[in-house]
Design a protein around this motif. Structure first.
Motif, PDB file in Angstrom:
ATOM      1  N   ASP A 535       1.099  -3.035  -5.114  1.00  0.00           N
ATOM      2  CA  ASP A 535       2.123  -3.891  -5.715  1.00  0.00           C
ATOM      3  C   ASP A 535       2.197  -5.210  -4.956  1.00  0.00           C
ATOM      4  N   GLU A 536       2.538  -6.285  -5.685  1.00  0.00           N
ATOM      5  CA  GLU A 536       2.603  -7.643  -5.113  1.00  0.00           C
ATOM      6  C   GLU A 536       1.275  -7.997  -4.436  1.00  0.00           C
ATOM      7  N   ALA A 537       0.196  -7.765  -5.154  1.00  0.00           N
ATOM      8  CA  ALA A 537      -1.145  -7.947  -4.581  1.00  0.00           C
ATOM      9  C   ALA A 537      -1.454  -9.400  -4.269  1.00  0.00           C
ATOM     10  N   GLN A 538      -0.720 -10.330  -4.858  1.00  0.00           N
ATOM     11  CA  GLN A 538      -1.016 -11.747  -4.636  1.00  0.00           C
ATOM     12  C   GLN A 538      -0.800 -12.180  -3.193  1.00  0.00           C
ATOM     13  N   ASP A 539      -0.053 -11.401  -2.412  1.00  0.00           N
ATOM     14  CA  ASP A 539       0.217 -11.787  -1.028  1.00  0.00           C
ATOM     15  C   ASP A 539      -0.696 -11.086  -0.028  1.00  0.00           C
ATOM     16  N   LEU A 540      -1.682 -10.346  -0.511  1.00  0.00           N
ATOM     17  CA  LEU A 540      -2.643  -9.695   0.368  1.00  0.00           C
ATOM     18  C   LEU A 540      -3.958 -10.472   0.346  1.00  0.00           C
ATOM     19  N   SER A 541      -4.642 -10.491   1.472  1.00  0.00           N
ATOM     20  CA  SER A 541      -5.906 -11.228   1.557  1.00  0.00           C
ATOM     21  C   SER A 541      -7.000 -10.492   0.790  1.00  0.00           C
ATOM     22  N   PRO A 542      -8.042 -11.205   0.367  1.00  0.00           N
ATOM     23  CA  PRO A 542      -9.175 -10.534  -0.281  1.00  0.00           C
ATOM     24  C   PRO A 542      -9.799  -9.446   0.592  1.00  0.00           C
ATOM     25  N   MET A 543      -9.812  -9.623   1.914  1.00  0.00           N
ATOM     26  CA  MET A 543     -10.362  -8.595   2.792  1.00  0.00           C
ATOM     27  C   MET A 543      -9.548  -7.309   2.671  1.00  0.00           C
ATOM     28  N   ILE A 544      -8.227  -7.435   2.664  1.00  0.00           N
ATOM     29  CA  ILE A 544      -7.365  -6.253   2.516  1.00  0.00           C
ATOM     30  C   ILE A 544      -7.594  -5.591   1.161  1.00  0.00           C
ATOM     31  N   LEU A 545      -7.642  -6.391   0.104  1.00  0.00           N
ATOM     32  CA  LEU A 545      -7.831  -5.834  -1.238  1.00  0.00           C
ATOM     33  C   LEU A 545      -9.202  -5.193  -1.379  1.00  0.00           C
ATOM     34  N   LYS A 546     -10.219  -5.756  -0.725  1.00  0.00           N
ATOM     35  CA  LYS A 546     -11.553  -5.158  -0.760  1.00  0.00           C
ATOM     36  C   LYS A 546     -11.529  -3.784  -0.096  1.00  0.00           C
ATOM     37  N   VAL A 547     -10.834  -3.664   1.021  1.00  0.00           N
ATOM     38  CA  VAL A 547     -10.717  -2.371   1.703  1.00  0.00           C
ATOM     39  C   VAL A 547     -10.023  -1.359   0.800  1.00  0.00           C
ATOM     40  N   LEU A 548      -8.931  -1.766   0.154  1.00  0.00           N
ATOM     41  CA  LEU A 548      -8.184  -0.838  -0.693  1.00  0.00           C
ATOM     42  C   LEU A 548      -8.982  -0.442  -1.926  1.00  0.00           C
ATOM     43  N   CYS A 549      -9.728  -1.384  -2.496  1.00  0.00           N
ATOM     44  CA  CYS A 549     -10.588  -1.035  -3.637  1.00  0.00           C
ATOM     45  C   CYS A 549     -11.669  -0.037  -3.220  1.00  0.00           C
ATOM     46  N   GLY A 550     -12.095  -0.116  -1.957  1.00  0.00           N
ATOM     47  CA  GLY A 550     -13.109   0.804  -1.463  1.00  0.00           C
ATOM     48  C   GLY A 550     -12.558   2.106  -0.936  1.00  0.00           C
ATOM     49  N   ALA A 551     -11.233   2.273  -0.997  1.00  0.00           N
ATOM     50  CA  ALA A 551     -10.622   3.508  -0.498  1.00  0.00           C
ATOM     51  C   ALA A 551     -10.539   4.587  -1.569  1.00  0.00           C
TER      52      ALA A 551
END
Length: 781
Positions: A535-551
Motif C-alpha cells: 500500500d502507498e507504493a509511490q513512496d517506496l524506492s524502485p529497489m524496495i519494490l523490486k525486492v518485494l516483487c521478487g519475494a
C-alpha cells in the motif's frame, strides 16, 4: 450586511470593544513617552575597553567584570524601552471578570495577547497567553461560567461576565466573537454578522471510515465479495479477480478505495484457493504502523487471518537478520544524511548493482585458473549465466564428478578455492558495503546512467556506509551504568556505526535475490510468499519494490496500490506508474484510475486538486457527495488561533461526542505549539501523535503530515498553512494535497502568518471554497 442591520446588542458589543482598544492604545503610547532618561552605557563600555590597553594585566579581570555588568544593564534598559505590546495588535481576547475583593464587588478587564503589559495604576492588564496563570480562565471557561482558580497560592473565585475573541489588524478592530455571535468588519461593507455555520465544525460525525468491529466478509449469491463490486467497474473487477499472475497496480486519487480494493483482492484470492493463499503465505506492506493496525482489524473481518502485516523497514530488518547470521547487534536507523539517502534510493542502483555482482564474480577468473588451470577456468566461465551462488555450487558439483578426473592432483587446491568462494561471495552484507563504498564505481555508474548529483552527495554516501559497515562497538568492558549517557540513552545511540536504514536493507535483500536466485542467504532459510500487497507504493524506492516483487513465488501475484499525487518523498526516482514498470522490468497490469472519491467531499477534492497545480492528474476523480465549504481562518497570532480552535473543538465535543478530528501541521514544532495551547484550554480527548501511535478512537489527534498518510478523519484542521511551510514547490504541493484529503466531511485551515501561495485567491479574500459563482475563480474544479 450593513451596520444598521445589526441588532442593538451587536452594535453595543462593537462599540464596547472599539472603545477598549482606543483606551489600551493610548496607554501604550503614554507608557513609551514616560520612559525617562537613558544612561549611556555604550560610552562607558568603550572607555573601559580603551583603559584595558593602559592597565596592567592583573587589572584586566576587574575591568572585564565591570564591562559585563554594564552590558547587562544596557540590555535591561533596551528591554524597558521597547513597546510593551504592539499597538497594531496588542491583544486577541478580552475577559470581563466579576469578583469580590475586600468585601466589595469589582469588575476587571483582562486582555490576552502575545506580550504582557500590566499597569494597575491605569487599569491596564494585558497578559501573555503562553505563561500567565490568569489566561487559564480564558482558555478553560465560557462566558457566564463561575470560575475557581488558584493564582500565587491564593484561591480566586468569580464570574466570567464576558469572554470575547478579537481580531485586531493594523490597529483596527476587524473581528469580534462572543459565544455564537461572530461580527466581521469589511472595508467596503462595514460590519456584518457572519453565518454561524462558518465558524463551527458540524455534521461530520461518523463520516470517516473506522476499522470494522464486526465481520464484513459475507458473500453474495454469486460467491463474490460485495464490497469489491460496489467500488470498481467491471473491467477493474475482471483484472483484480481474474486468475492472473504478475503485478497489478491499483491507482487512483485520495479516497478512491485503493487500499480497500487491495485488501479485497487478498480476500478474493484466499476465498478461491484457501490452501495456496493461506494467511501466513501472504505479506501486506503498509507505509506506517497506524495503517498497519487498521489493516490488522480489516483482514480478519474479511475472513482472512494470520496475515503478516508489516512496514517495510520492520519486515526487511527481520528478514535480513533471518537470512544473514551474526547481525543481531545491528540497529535500524532513520538518520541517514539527506545526500546519502537520495543516492541510495536512486533507480540507477538496480542496474549498477547487477553489474557490480558480475564484476565481483569475474574477479575469481584468475584465481580459478591459477588453482586448476584452463579446465577449471572453463568450467567456471561456462556457468556464468547462473546466479553467483548457484554458479559456485554447480562448480563444486562438477569437481565432485568429472572435475576430479580432469584436474588430477590439482583437485585439492581447486576444492579449497571453491570453499573460499562460497564464504567470500556468499556474504551479502560484505557485498553491500563494498558496492556502496567504491567511489570510483559509483561515479562511473551514475555518470553512465545520466544521474545528476553533487560531489558532496557521493562523498557523504561513501562516508556514511563506511561508518555503517563497522562492527558494533564492544561495550563489554563497561558496566551497565557506564553504557548510557546522562540522558539515559546508549552512548552509541546517535552513531551510524553498525546500522542499516531501509534502503540498505533493500540492497542487501536484492543482493541475496541476485546471488541465490530467490530470497535466501547464508542461513539457507527461504523467504517466499504466494501474494504480496504493497500500500502507498509511490513512496517506496524502485529497489524496495523490486525486492518485494521478487519475494513471491515465480509468477505469483503482486498488488501495488498508490497515487503519485500523494507522494511524501520525491527521491524515489519515478513520478508515474509506467515509468516504474519500465524501471522494474516486470510485466504489470496497470489498472485505469479509480473514478470516484469515496472519502472526501466535492469541496475538499476541488481544493486538493487546485493545490497540485501543474502536478494534478488530467482526470480528477468524481466526487460522490457534497459537503461543507472549506474555510481559511486567519489570525494575527498563534494564541488567537489556539483560542478559536479550543472553543470550536469543545463545542464539537458537546454536540458530536463520537467525532474524529485531526489537527495537521507541516512540522512537529507547530504541532507541539498548538497541542500545548489546546491542552491548557482543556480540550477533551486531546492526543499528541508523534510516531504513528494513533488510537482510532473519537477525539482530537494533533500530529504532522508525515504521520497521517493513509488515514481519514471526520474533520481535518490544517495548522499554519503558511508560505513558510508550504511554498510554491513540488514537495509542498504534494504534502498539502495529502493533508487536505484526509478530511471525510469538513476541512478548516488556521493561519497566523502569510498564507501559502498555493491557496486560491478566494480563500485569501475570506470567502469559503469553492466560490458560489464558478466563474469567480477560474481554477475551481
Amino acid at each position: 450586511m450593513s451596520d444598521d442591520a445589526l441588532t442593538p446588542d451587536e452594535l453595543a458589543l462593537i462599540e464596547d470593544e472599539a472603545g477598549e482598544l482606543r483606551r489600551i492604545q493610548n496607554e501604550l503610547a503614554h507608557a513609551v513617552t514616560r520612559g525617562g532618561g537613558r544612561a549611556d552605557y555604550d560610552r562607558e563600555i568603550v572607555a573601559l575597553r580603551d583603559q584595558m590597553l593602559e592597565e596592567r594585566a592583573e587589572d584586566h579581570a576587574m575591568l572585564v567584570e565591570t564591562m559585563t555588568r554594564l552590558a547587562a544593564l544596557r540590555a535591561a534598559q533596551d528591554r524597558e524601552s521597547e513597546l510593551p505590546a504592539d499597538p497594531r495588535s496588542p491583544y486577541f481576547a478580552h475577559l470581563r471578570l466579576r469578583d469580590v475583593k475586600d468585601g466589595a464587588p469589582r469588575t476587571r478587564e483582562v486582555f490576552i495577547g502575545r506580550r504582557a503589559f500590566i499597569d494597575t495604576q491605569r487599569d491596564v492588564q494585558i497578559v501573555d497567553w503562553r505563561n500567565s496563570p490568569i489566561s487559564r480562565i480564558y482558555y478553560c471557561y465560557r462566558g457566564g461560567d463561575e470560575y475557581e482558580e488558584r493564582f500565587a497560592n491564593e484561591l480566586q473565585t468569580g464570574t466570567v461576565a464576558a469572554r470575547r475573541t478579537l481580531n485586531i489588524t493594523d490597529g483596527h478592530l476587524a473581528r469580534v466573537q462572543e459565544g455564537d455571535t461572530v461580527l466581521v468588519h469589511h472595508a467596503e461593507t462595514g460590519w456584518r454578522r457572519l453565518a454561524a455555520d462558518r465558524a463551527r465544525l458540524a455534521g461530520g460525525v461518523g463520516t470517516a471510515v473506522r476499522a470494522p468491529s464486526e465481520r464484513l466478509g459475507r458473500r453474495g449469491p454469486d460467491g463474490r465479495l460485495p464490497e469489491i463490486t460496489a467500488l470498481i467497474d467491471p473491467e477493474q473487477f475482471r483484472i483484480i479477480s481474474g486468475d492472473r499472475s504478475g503485478v497489478v497496480i491499483i491507482r487512483g486519487g485520495a479516497g478512491t478505495g485503493k487500499t480497500t480494493i487491495a485488501l479485497h483482492r487478498v480476500a478474493f484470492l484466499h476465498f478461491h484457493d484457501r490452501q495456496r493463499f493461506a494467511g501466513n503465505r501472504i505479506l501486506v506492506i503498509t507505509p506506517g504502523d497506524a495503517l498497519r493496525r487498521y489493516v490488522e482489524r480489516v483482514l480478519p473481518a474479511l475472513d482472512v487471518a494470520n496475515v503478516p502485516i508489516r512496514t517495510f523497514p520492520a519486515w526487511a530488518f527481520d528478514t535480513v537478520k533471518r537470512l544473514v547470521p551474526g547481525l543481531k547487534k545491528r540497529r535500524l536507523t532513520d538518520e541517514t544524511p539527506m545526500g546519502a539517502r537520495r543516492l541510495k534510493r536512486h533507480p540507477a542502483l538496480l542496474a549498477m548493482l547487477e553489474e557490480a555482482l558480475r564484476d565481483e564474480a569475474r574477479e575469481w577468473d584468475d584465481l580459478f585458473e591459477g588453482a586448476g588451470g584452463k579446465p577449471l577456468l572453463d568450467a567456471w566461465v561456462k556457468r556464468r549465466n547462473l546466479p553467483t551462488m548457484r554458479r559456485v555450487m554447480a562448480l563444486r558439483r562438477w569437481l565432485d564428478a568429472e572435475g576430479k578426473d580432469v584436474l588430477g592432483p590439482r583437485i585439492v587446491p581447486a576444492r579449497k578455492l571453491v570453499r573460499q568462494a562460497l564464504d567470500a561471495l556468499g556474504d551479502p552484507v560484505e557485498t553491500w558495503a563494498m558496492f556502496l563504498t567504491d567511489r570510483r564505481r559509483l561515479a562511473e555508474g551514475f555518470g553512465k546512467a545520466g544521474v545528476e548529483y553533487y560531489e558532496w552527495e557521493l562523498d557523504q554516501l561513501v562516508d556514511t556506509v563506511s561508518q555503517q559497515a563497522d562492527e558494533p562497538a564492544d561495550l563489554s568492558d563497561f558496566d551497565a551504568s557506564h553504557r548510557t549517557g546522562v540522558d539515559g540513552a546508549s552512548i552509541d545511540e546517535d552513531s551510524l556505526r553498525a546500522t542499516f536504514d531501509s534502503d540498505d536493507l533493500a540492497l542487501i535483500l536484492r543482493v541475496c535475490q541476485l546471488k541465490y536466485d530467490r530470497l535466501t542467504g547464508p542461513s539457507k532459510q527461504v523467504v517466499e510468499f504466494e501474494h504480496v500487497v504493497v500500500d502507498e507504493a509511490q513512496d517506496l524506492s524502485p529497489m524496495i519494490l523490486k525486492v518485494l516483487c521478487g519475494a513471491v513465488k515465480r509468477g505469483g501475484p503482486v498488488t501495488l496500490a498508490g497515487d503519485t499525487a500523494q507522494r511524501l518523498w520525491l527521491d524515489t526516482g519515478f513520478d508515474d506508474w509506467d515509468a516504474l514498470v519500465k524501471i522494474l522490468g516486470v510485466k504489470a497490469h496497470v489498472l485505469p484510475p479509480l473514478a470516484v472519491s469515496y472519502r472526501s467531499t466535492r469541496q475538499v477534492m476541488s481544493l486538493a486538486h487546485h493545490v497540485l497545480g501543474p502536478l494534478a492528474p488530467d482526470e480528477a476523480a468524481r466526487d460522490a457527495r457534497d459537503g461543507a465549504p472549506v474555510e481559511l481562518m486567519r489570525f494575527e497570532e498563534a494564541g488567537e488561533a489556539v483560542a478559536f480552535l479550543g472553543d470550536a473543538l469543545k463545542s464539537l465535543r458537546d454536540r458530536e461526542r463520537r467525532a474524529t478530528v485531526a489537527l495537521v501541521a507541516r512540522t512537529p514544532a507547530v504541532a507541539d505549539l498548538y497541542y500545548e495551547g489546546l491542552r491548557r484550554s482543556e480540550v477533551p480527548e486531546l492526543r499528541r501523535v508523534r510516531r504513528q501511535e494513533f488510537s482510532f478512537t473519537p477525539g482530537v489527534d494533533v500530529t504532522d503530515v508525515f504521520q497521517i498518510k493513509g488515514l481519514e478523519y471526520d474533520y481535518i484542521v490544517l495548522l499554519e498553512p503558511t508560505a513558510e511551510h508550504y511554498p510554491d514547490a513540488v514537495d509542498a504541493r504534494h504534502l498539502l494535497h495529502v493533508a487536505m484529503t484526509r478530511a471525510a466531511h469538513q476541512l478548516w485551515m488556521v493561519c497566523s502568518g502569510r498564507p501559502s501561495p498555493l491557496l486560491p485567491d478566494a480563500l485569501l479574500r475570506g470567502e469559503p471554497w469553492p466560490p458560489i459563482d464558478p466563474d469567480a475563480e477560474g481554477d475551481a474544479e
